[in-house]
Enzyme design. Structure first.
Site, short mmCIF file in Angstrom:
data_model
loop_
_atom_site.label_atom_id
_atom_site.label_comp_id
_atom_site.label_asym_id
_atom_site.label_seq_id
_atom_site.Cartn_x
_atom_site.Cartn_y
_atom_site.Cartn_z
CG ASP A 21 42.97 56.64 49.21
OD1 ASP A 21 43.05 57.55 48.36
OD2 ASP A 21 42.05 55.80 49.23
CG ASP A 38 40.57 60.24 42.71
OD1 ASP A 38 40.94 60.19 43.91
OD2 ASP A 38 40.25 59.23 42.06
CB ALA A 83 36.16 54.02 40.39
CB CYS A 85 49.03 26.95 52.05
SG CYS A 85 50.19 28.31 52.25
CB CYS A 142 52.60 29.96 54.32
SG CYS A 142 51.16 29.94 55.42
CB CYS A 162 49.57 26.34 56.06
SG CYS A 162 48.39 27.62 55.59
#
Length: 499
Positions: free
Chosen positions: A92, A127, A195, A278, A280, A283
């Site tokens: 960015d 921008d 934005a 979860c 994963c 977890c």
């Protein structure tokens, strides 16, 4: 026209694609998530991102350039070595800081040259990120400045670094469309919708849907679209259906710092959890109580890892749904988990005619999951294509059966309305429907009847329906004879076959 993006599969506005990033020498499968990395605060080491599924990350070149030590190291080592990441890196420009603080100490030319020098693979010009709901005059003035900067970015020699062309325009939809047309007309490569963070932070998903749809109207189908600041898994399916290909997330780390646990249905506080919903690795190996007992840094890291796991798992689920033609079913499932995501889904459906153009005509079974299903692109497409048929004589529209006294019998089924019997085994007429259809489904079918009747003014129609509600029958033109099969009102012999 872009040369670095190729669509491999599509459903509604969602697509599985390949984004070639030549400077990194990689091709990234989209939709994908770019974890945000602040070089000053590293929660999960970027070298580990591939474990979760990350092929690309995003970092802020303005922060690096403004810190003397980081700047020197980045120029000496390059971004990939500085961050320890072998995949593609997007940078960015400082526009976020511009939005937050009102000014920054750099220009488009300076920051793009710096991004190129430190080895960024996808750079960003400076921008003007115009926030939502500002006056039209301000939005127009700032958009004109952004357009000038994109044209300047085209003239800067950045070698094979891809360059973003942000699409601004606030919540003025015609300006978003104009901005997108301008951006797509440049020689730049990736198209972030900028934005929108304030909309996302306020859960204004309906307004977000309008902004994205407007931008998509101005972009070509080959344009890779980045939804800046979209990092919560609860809205990935919706954003993908709208046509977004890239997302970025600081949420995985910021939420972990605050003890927040991401799910596809929303955000939970770790302190409120007794069990992890979860599977994963984090977890599966820990309980909420165990995580609460850890030191701050370790707890934050593990929560961030969970947040990355759940995010990339959802993106894989989105991609599979696109391949299977089930994306809108997934969007509907996510939408009904929260009123704001439901707003977003309804916002998408406000543009169903737009997304019908890119929706596949053949896919898996259409599942009717609520009144929103009556507004899906498939329903819009069928209704519009009724102009392909020319029906003379007397036509029976019935949910089942035939009658030899009619010249032709068509099926009529909510939410699609009338269609030739020969299409009964074709998508979407093989839809799975509830036995207790809602009024919206019947009303959509009746609108289809009205369109077919209007297209065939010399044809006599009889509608044999099963207890359609009055709200639907009001859409049926008066010249159509109506027979309520369910109530046993079919007194004429010519309707015997449809009972």
């Amino acid at each position: 026209m872009t040369e670095n993006f190729e669509v491999r599969a599509q459903d509604a506005g969602g697509r599985v694609g390949e984004l070639a990033v030549p400077r990194a020498g990689v091709t990234v499968e989209t939709p994908t998530l770019m974890p945000v990395v602040n070089p000053n605060i590293v929660t999960v080491d970027p070298s580990r991102f591939p474990e979760f599924g990350a092929e690309m990350l995003i970092t802020n070149s303005y922060i690096i350039n403004s810190d003397p030590d980081l700047r020197e190291r980045a120029l000496d080592q390059g971004l990939h070595d500085l961050l320890g990441f072998d995949g593609a890196i997007m940078t960015d420009s400082g526009s976020f800081q511009l939005a937050e603080y009102g000014e920054i100490d750099t220009t488009t030319e300076e920051i793009l040259e710096f991004q190129h020098e430190v080895g960024s693979d996808i750079g960003t010009p400076v921008d003007i990120p115009t926030p939502p709901d500002v006056s039209r005059s301000r939005a127009e003035e700032e958009l004109a400045e952004t357009m000038e900067r994109l044209e300047l970015a085209e003239t800067i020699d950045v070698g094979d670094m891809l360059v973003n062309a942000p699409v601004q325009g606030s919540t003025h939809l015609d300006l978003r469309e104009r901005a997108a047309e301008h951006a797509y007309g440049t020689s730049l490569d990736v198209f972030p919708i900028g934005a929108v963070v304030p909309l996302l932070n306020e859960y204004r998903y309906g307004d977000m849907a309008n902004v994205v749809a407007a931008a998509k109207r101005g972009l070509g189908q080959d344009a890779p679209v980045h939804l800046f600041g979209a990092g919560h898994p609860m809205m990935f399916a919706l954003a993908a259906a709208l046509g977004c290909d890239l997302f970025d997330s600081a949420a995985y780390a910021l939420y972990a710092r605050d003890g927040r646990y991401l799910t596809v249905h929303g955000t939970e506080q770790l302190d409120d959890l007794q069990h992890f919903p979860c599977g994963c690795p984090i977890c599966a190996a820990h309980t909420p109580r165990e995580l609460r007992r850890l030191g701050d840094d370790e707890r934050e890291r593990l929560l961030a890892e969970h947040n990355l796991h759940v995010s990339f798992t959802e993106l894989r689920r989105v991609k599979q749904a696109i391949h299977q033609g089930r994306l809108l079913e997934l969007v509907a499932e996510r939408a009904h988990a929260h009123p704001r995501t439901l707003d977003g889904y309804r916002g998408f459906l406000d543009h169903a005619d737009q997304y019908e153009r890119t929706d596949s005509v053949s896919k898996s079974t259409f599942l009717y999951t609520g009144p929103e299903s009556a507004r899906r692109p498939e329903v819009v497409r069928h209704r519009e294509r009724l102009d392909r048929f020319d029906l003379p004589g007397n036509v029976l529209l019935a949910e089942s059966g035939t009658d030899d006294e009619f010249d032709e019998t068509w099926r009529v089924r909510p939410p699609f309305g009338p269609y030739p019997r020969e299409l009964s085994t074709a998508y979407p007429f093989t839809a799975e429907l509830p036995d207790r259809m809602d009024d919206a489904g019947y009303e959509a079918a009746a609108k289809g009847v009205a369109r077919l009747v209007a297209l065939n003014p010399e044809t006599a129609f009889t509608l044999a329906h099963r207890g359609w509600p009055q709200s639907a029958l009001e859409y049926v033109p008066p010249r159509v004879e109506r027979v309520n099969i369910e109530a046993g009102h079919s007194s004429e012999s010519r309707t015997e076959g449809v009972q």
